[in-house]
Scaffold this motif. Structure first.
Motif, PDB file in Angstrom:
ATOM      1  N   PRO A   1       0.832  -1.214   0.000  1.00 20.63           N
ATOM      2  CA  PRO A   1       0.000   0.000   0.000  1.00 20.63           C
ATOM      3  C   PRO A   1       0.865   1.263   0.000  1.00 20.63           C
ATOM      4  N   LEU A   2       0.386   2.283  -0.703  1.00 17.88           N
ATOM      5  CA  LEU A   2       1.062   3.568  -0.729  1.00 17.88           C
ATOM      6  C   LEU A   2       0.442   4.505   0.298  1.00 17.88           C
ATOM      7  N   ALA A   3       1.260   5.342   0.916  1.00 20.20           N
ATOM      8  CA  ALA A   3       0.793   6.292   1.940  1.00 20.20           C
ATOM      9  C   ALA A   3       0.322   7.569   1.252  1.00 20.20           C
ATOM     10  N   TRP A   4      -0.870   7.520   0.681  1.00 18.88           N
ATOM     11  CA  TRP A   4      -1.387   8.672  -0.033  1.00 18.88           C
ATOM     12  C   TRP A   4      -1.784   9.790   0.933  1.00 18.88           C
ATOM     13  N   PRO A   5      -1.707  11.054   0.503  1.00 24.40           N
ATOM     14  CA  PRO A   5      -2.145  12.162   1.364  1.00 24.40           C
ATOM     15  C   PRO A   5      -3.623  12.045   1.724  1.00 24.40           C
ATOM     16  N   SER A   6      -3.965  12.554   2.882  1.00 27.96           N
ATOM     17  CA  SER A   6      -5.361  12.493   3.329  1.00 27.96           C
ATOM     18  C   SER A   6      -6.240  13.473   2.586  1.00 27.96           C
ATOM     19  N   VAL A   7      -5.651  14.558   2.068  1.00 29.42           N
ATOM     20  CA  VAL A   7      -6.398  15.531   1.262  1.00 29.42           C
ATOM     21  C   VAL A   7      -5.586  15.850   0.012  1.00 29.42           C
ATOM     22  N   GLY A   8      -6.251  16.447  -0.951  1.00 30.72           N
ATOM     23  CA  GLY A   8      -5.548  16.828  -2.169  1.00 30.72           C
ATOM     24  C   GLY A   8      -5.355  15.638  -3.102  1.00 30.72           C
ATOM     25  N   ALA A   9      -4.306  15.719  -3.883  1.00 28.18           N
ATOM     26  CA  ALA A   9      -4.017  14.681  -4.877  1.00 28.18           C
ATOM     27  C   ALA A   9      -2.512  14.472  -4.933  1.00 28.18           C
ATOM     28  N   ALA A  10      -2.104  13.310  -5.443  1.00 26.36           N
ATOM     29  CA  ALA A  10      -0.673  13.004  -5.487  1.00 26.36           C
ATOM     30  C   ALA A  10      -0.404  11.957  -6.555  1.00 26.36           C
ATOM     31  N   ALA A  11       0.865  11.859  -6.915  1.00 32.14           N
ATOM     32  CA  ALA A  11       1.305  10.854  -7.886  1.00 32.14           C
ATOM     33  C   ALA A  11       2.755  10.520  -7.603  1.00 32.14           C
ATOM     34  N   VAL A  12       3.163   9.303  -7.980  1.00 33.42           N
ATOM     35  CA  VAL A  12       4.564   8.905  -7.880  1.00 33.42           C
ATOM     36  C   VAL A  12       4.981   8.249  -9.187  1.00 33.42           C
TER      37      VAL A  12
END
Length: 421
Positions: free
Chosen positions: A71-82
């Motif tokens: 599992p990836l530790a995605w932000p709780s708000v907003g958006a993200a990519a790796v």
């Protein structure tokens, strides 16, 4: 007179036949038929003995490889990519709606300027003179709480120093100054910048209004920012600047980097952003050793409540992303990759000569490619017949493939073989 001997009266049997009898005709016909059949069989046998054997054919069985990711530790708000250098975007979360990109737009400014006026490492570039109009932008950004460095009319700064001021203290006024110096007007700069992002595959990014990203009309998405980060790191001048914690302006003043994570967790840049409209934005990169290789992870966080929050979210995301890169072995020595089917003997398997390992993003399916050469029996056991390869991003590796058994030359045919068959 002597007496005459007794004479037997003649019968039909005593009369010779005028030709062949019926039974003799029948046997003669049988003989002709048998001889004809033997001639046909002989001709067929000769033809069979001279017929070529069918060419061996191969059936490939190259299995794909996949190992489940973590599992990836995605932000709780907003958006993200790796993603990773050479691999592009690997995972995204959050709405794919373009949002204000803030000062991460300055990476586009730097790339667009260097497209117009390229620099090699160690070069300073042309010397630029600050005009009264450019000096006035300092006050304009100061009034709206933008990030800026003092510029005075008549001051001189070279291209490299201007790029440092653009990317290290993230000076908004320097961004507009660079656009004016190299493109004449903001509108000309914007046309060039938007053409560049399309060339980079950033389909959701629009640069508008200024060169600094201060205005909320300059928008992007996290996956586009990952592509932007890769492009920036591919330029050695930009890659060097974003790794610097401070710089000295021509007037002797020292300006420090807005990137508070520089050097933390292996982070080597690359650009921060922070406005009321955008929230905290951070494009980061870090080198991560995996076995004997090094992966450069690139990530982007958008829409965090603050810049500090984007830093915390990025550290967690980076750690989880690094855990998803691992050394794997999609092909093992002795693994059966194909089988040759041969008309005159048992089938012969094709196997990998040695392990084929690589660094991969867990959860990604890897499909090895098997390339076989034309074969001409006889072939000895362990004879090389091709190569198996895997290509992941910029990395590729291969292994010879060999026969597990011998393929004999085709035997000569004979009539005895025909009848035995």
């Amino acid at each position: 007179m002597s007496p005459q001997p007794n004479k037997r009266p003649l019968t039909q049997k005593d009369v010779p036949a005028p030709g062949l009898t019926a039974w003799r005709w029948q046997w003669w016909l049988v003989g002709v038929v048998v001889l004809s059949l033997l001639a046909v069989v002989a001709d067929a046998g000769v033809a069979w003995a001279h017929r070529s054997w069918p060419t061996p054919y191969v059936v490939k069985a190259v299995a794909s490889f996949r190992q489940d990711g973590l599992p990836l530790a995605w932000p709780s708000v907003g958006a993200a990519a790796v993603g990773a250098v050479g691999d592009g975007v690997l995972a995204v979360t959050g709405a794919d709606t373009p949002r204000a990109m803030a000062s991460t737009a300055k990476l586009i400014t730097a790339l667009t300027v260097l497209q117009k006026a390229p620099l090699s490492p160690g070069q300073s570039g042309p010397t630029l003179t600050v005009t009264p109009a450019i000096a006035a932008t300092f006050g304009q950004y100061y009034l709206v709480d933008g990030s800026e460095v003092p510029l005075t009319a008549g001051e001189q700064i070279n291209e490299y120093q201007a790029l440092q001021a653009l990317l290290i203290p993230s000076a908004d006024d320097i961004a507009d100054a660079l656009a004016d110096w190299f493109y004449g007007t903001i509108s000309h700069y914007l046309a060039a910048a938007n053409l560049l992002v399309r060339q980079l595959g950033m389909t959701e990014t629009v640069v508008s209004g200024d060169a600094s990203g201060f205005l909320p009309s300059s928008v992007s998405t996290p996956d586009d920012l990952v592509l932007l980060g890769e492009a920036a790191l591919a330029n050695p001048v930009i890659a060097s600047i974003v790794g610097q914690k401070s710089m000295t302006m021509p007037d002797g003043l020292t300006e420090t980097s807005t990137d508070q994570l520089l050097g933390v967790d292996g982070i080597e840049g690359i650009k921060t952003g922070n406005t009321d409209a955008a929230g905290g934005v951070f494009v980061f990169a870090a080198e991560h050793p995996v076995g004997t290789q090094t992966v450069t992870v690139v990530g982007a966080v958008m829409g965090a409540p603050t810049l500090e929050a984007s830093f915390a979210e990025s550290r967690a995301l980076l750690a989880s992303a690094e855990a998803n890169f691992a050394a794997v072995t999609p092909v093992q020595a002795g693994q059966v990759l194909a089988t040759y089917h041969v008309a005159w003997q048992k089938a012969v398997q094709v196997v990998a000569e040695h392990d084929l390992s690589t660094v991969a993003w867990l959860g990604e399916t890897i499909q090895p490619t098997l390339t076989l050469q034309a074969i001409h029996p006889p072939l000895s056991r362990n004879g090389a017949v091709g190569v198996v390869s895997i290509d992941i991003g910029p990395e590729s590796s291969s292994s010879p493939v060999e026969l597990r058994g011998r393929i004999a030359g085709p035997p000569r045919r004979s009539l005895s073989r025909l009848f035995r068959r």
